[in-house]
Design a protein around this motif. Structure first.
Motif, PDB file in Angstrom:
ATOM      1  N   LEU A 136       0.838  -1.202   0.000  1.00 51.18           N
ATOM      2  CA  LEU A 136       0.000   0.000   0.000  1.00 51.18           C
ATOM      3  C   LEU A 136       0.871   1.250   0.000  1.00 51.18           C
ATOM      4  CD1 LEU A 136      -2.714  -1.046   2.626  1.00 51.18           C
ATOM      5  CD2 LEU A 136      -2.939  -1.008   0.131  1.00 51.18           C
ATOM      6  N   LYS A 137       0.765   2.005  -1.091  1.00 50.98           N
ATOM      7  CA  LYS A 137       1.483   3.275  -1.189  1.00 50.98           C
ATOM      8  C   LYS A 137       0.500   4.394  -0.858  1.00 50.98           C
ATOM      9  CE  LYS A 137       4.003   1.324  -5.139  1.00 50.98           C
ATOM     10  NZ  LYS A 137       3.048   0.275  -5.519  1.00 50.98           N
ATOM     11  N   VAL A 138       0.949   5.383  -0.098  1.00 45.54           N
ATOM     12  CA  VAL A 138       0.017   6.403   0.365  1.00 45.54           C
ATOM     13  C   VAL A 138       0.565   7.808   0.138  1.00 45.54           C
ATOM     14  CG1 VAL A 138      -0.820   4.848   2.176  1.00 45.54           C
ATOM     15  CG2 VAL A 138       0.922   6.536   2.738  1.00 45.54           C
ATOM     16  N   ASN A 139      -0.370   8.737   0.103  1.00 39.64           N
ATOM     17  CA  ASN A 139      -0.080  10.160   0.241  1.00 39.64           C
ATOM     18  C   ASN A 139      -0.631  10.615   1.588  1.00 39.64           C
ATOM     19  OD1 ASN A 139       1.084  10.518  -2.355  1.00 39.64           O
ATOM     20  ND2 ASN A 139      -0.950  10.688  -3.269  1.00 39.64           N
ATOM     21  N   LYS A 140      -0.082  11.686   2.083  1.00 41.46           N
ATOM     22  CA  LYS A 140      -0.570  12.249   3.342  1.00 41.46           C
ATOM     23  C   LYS A 140      -1.998  12.738   3.145  1.00 41.46           C
ATOM     24  CE  LYS A 140       0.622  15.829   6.757  1.00 41.46           C
ATOM     25  NZ  LYS A 140       0.867  14.931   7.901  1.00 41.46           N
ATOM     26  N   LYS A 141      -2.878  12.410   4.095  1.00 39.49           N
ATOM     27  CA  LYS A 141      -4.278  12.783   4.008  1.00 39.49           C
ATOM     28  C   LYS A 141      -4.560  13.955   4.940  1.00 39.49           C
ATOM     29  CE  LYS A 141      -8.787  10.519   3.713  1.00 39.49           C
ATOM     30  NZ  LYS A 141      -9.433   9.194   3.651  1.00 39.49           N
ATOM     31  N   TYR A 142      -5.379  14.886   4.462  1.00 40.41           N
ATOM     32  CA  TYR A 142      -5.771  16.042   5.266  1.00 40.41           C
ATOM     33  C   TYR A 142      -7.274  15.984   5.518  1.00 40.41           C
ATOM     34  CZ  TYR A 142      -1.189  17.972   4.167  1.00 40.41           C
ATOM     35  OH  TYR A 142       0.180  18.165   4.044  1.00 40.41           O
ATOM     36  N   GLY A 155      -2.810   8.256   6.160  1.00 41.02           N
ATOM     37  CA  GLY A 155      -2.517   8.103   4.736  1.00 41.02           C
ATOM     38  C   GLY A 155      -3.742   7.859   3.888  1.00 41.02           C
ATOM     39  N   GLU A 156      -3.644   8.269   2.641  1.00 40.72           N
ATOM     40  CA  GLU A 156      -4.664   8.014   1.625  1.00 40.72           C
ATOM     41  C   GLU A 156      -4.017   7.149   0.555  1.00 40.72           C
ATOM     42  OE1 GLU A 156      -8.024  10.679  -0.513  1.00 40.72           O
ATOM     43  OE2 GLU A 156      -6.034  11.539  -0.420  1.00 40.72           O
ATOM     44  N   ILE A 192      -1.712  -0.347   7.108  1.00 40.61           N
ATOM     45  CA  ILE A 192      -0.597   0.579   7.307  1.00 40.61           C
ATOM     46  C   ILE A 192       0.170   0.641   5.995  1.00 40.61           C
ATOM     47  CG2 ILE A 192       1.544   0.999   8.574  1.00 40.61           C
ATOM     48  CD1 ILE A 192       0.335  -0.655  10.861  1.00 40.61           C
ATOM     49  N   GLY A 193       0.585   1.833   5.588  1.00 45.16           N
ATOM     50  CA  GLY A 193       1.323   1.974   4.343  1.00 45.16           C
ATOM     51  C   GLY A 193       2.469   2.958   4.479  1.00 45.16           C
ATOM     52  N   MET A 194       3.184   3.145   3.383  1.00 47.09           N
ATOM     53  CA  MET A 194       4.314   4.073   3.370  1.00 47.09           C
ATOM     54  C   MET A 194       4.166   5.062   2.219  1.00 47.09           C
ATOM     55  SD  MET A 194       7.637   1.712   4.288  1.00 47.09           S
ATOM     56  CE  MET A 194       7.462   0.630   2.850  1.00 47.09           C
ATOM     57  N   ASN A 226      -0.991   5.463   9.021  1.00 46.99           N
ATOM     58  CA  ASN A 226      -2.186   4.683   9.328  1.00 46.99           C
ATOM     59  C   ASN A 226      -3.228   4.942   8.235  1.00 46.99           C
ATOM     60  OD1 ASN A 226      -3.863   2.994  10.790  1.00 46.99           O
ATOM     61  ND2 ASN A 226      -4.549   4.595  12.184  1.00 46.99           N
ATOM     62  N   ILE A 227      -3.984   3.919   7.849  1.00 43.90           N
ATOM     63  CA  ILE A 227      -4.969   4.030   6.772  1.00 43.90           C
ATOM     64  C   ILE A 227      -6.315   3.551   7.293  1.00 43.90           C
ATOM     65  CG2 ILE A 227      -5.543   3.365   4.391  1.00 43.90           C
ATOM     66  CD1 ILE A 227      -2.585   2.419   4.138  1.00 43.90           C
TER      67      ILE A 227
END
Length: 258
Positions: free
Chosen positions: A95-101, A111-112, A136-138, A146-147
């Motif tokens: 799982l690859k993520v971007n920072k979520k707001y 993360g998103e 959980i992703g990076m 955390n996702i």
């Protein structure tokens, strides 16, 4: 599912489905357990629009707790004679993520999902393991996030082109009016579900879950089901009875089988 008896009921169903030819993947959360351990550390859990504010210390707690939940589920599966492996979205760069707001607000390490590499899942399935995934992703800098478990499950289901995606929750399914039991919806197309969203009929905690359902079907998942996880053997009742017991989402109105 806050007690072990219900957890075991679900695990029994999942292992049975595997033994009869399904290839299940479990994606789990652990929000209440995380809140418990955050409290024991002397911190107070904070949420913005339903999303946990996750500083570095809370992220560390969440990862430890989700790892424990994962291994507890592995133990339950193994006790029933089925091989299981617990991983997180960090393993194999799943799982690859971007920072979520949250409405533009920085809520920390939340993360998103922006990408899924399902190779590790295919490898486990090919070797007859039941994968159990912690959400959980990076990100691109290999920082840990955390996702939301629903979002992680939807992203994984789309990536593997799953035939079914099942959400176990604490209500029977989707209602046009949550206060009217007669408004329960057993089957609904994605277009109909999106109309309910546009009309403002669906709100609260069901709205993000409904959005994940519609996105999953549009992303190639054949059927999405929302079921009451408190009902013993809810998945078997949904899949193998004529009417089922939950809400099923599908693409077209001329649906044939569950």
């Amino acid at each position: 599912m806050n007690n072990e008896e219900l957890q075991r009921s679900v695990i029994q169903d999942v292992t049975l489905l595997k033994l009869v030819g399904f290839k299940p993947i479990i994606v789990h959360g652990g929000g209440k357990e995380i809140s418990k351990w955050v409290g024991l550390s002397g911190k107070e859990s904070q949420f913005v629009n339903g999303l946990r504010v996750t500083d570095a210390e809370t992220m560390e707690i969440a990862e430890m707790v989700l790892g424990k939940v994962s291994k507890d589920l592995v133990r339950m599966v193994e006790e029933l004679g089925v091989k299981a492996v617990g991983i997180s979205g960090k393993d194999g760069n799943l799982l690859k993520v971007n920072k979520k707001y949250a409405d533009g607000q920085d809520i920390g390490y939340v993360g998103e999902v922006c990408g899924v590499d399902p190779k590790i899942l295919y490898d486990l399935l090919d070797c007859d393991y039941l994968p159990i995934v912690a959400p959980i992703g990076m990100d691109e800098n290999y920082d840990t996030y955390n996702i939301n478990a629903d979002e992680a499950a939807s992203a994984i289901a789309k990536a593997v082109k799953a035939d079914k995606l099942v959400y176990l929750t604490d209500i029977a399914g989707l209602y046009r009016d949550i206060n009217d039991p007669d408004s329960f919806i057993r089957r609904i197309t994605i277009a109909e579900a999106e109309d309910l969203i546009d009309q403002g009929v669906i709100g609260g905690g069901m709205l993000p879950k409904l959005t994940n359902c519609t996105e999953a079907v549009r992303g190639g998942v054949h059927r999405v089901h929302i079921l009451d996880g408190r009902v013993p053997h809810s998945m078997l009742l949904e899949f193998f009875t004529e009417k089922g017991i939950g809400t099923m989402f599908h693409l077209k109105s001329d649906t044939d089988t569950k």
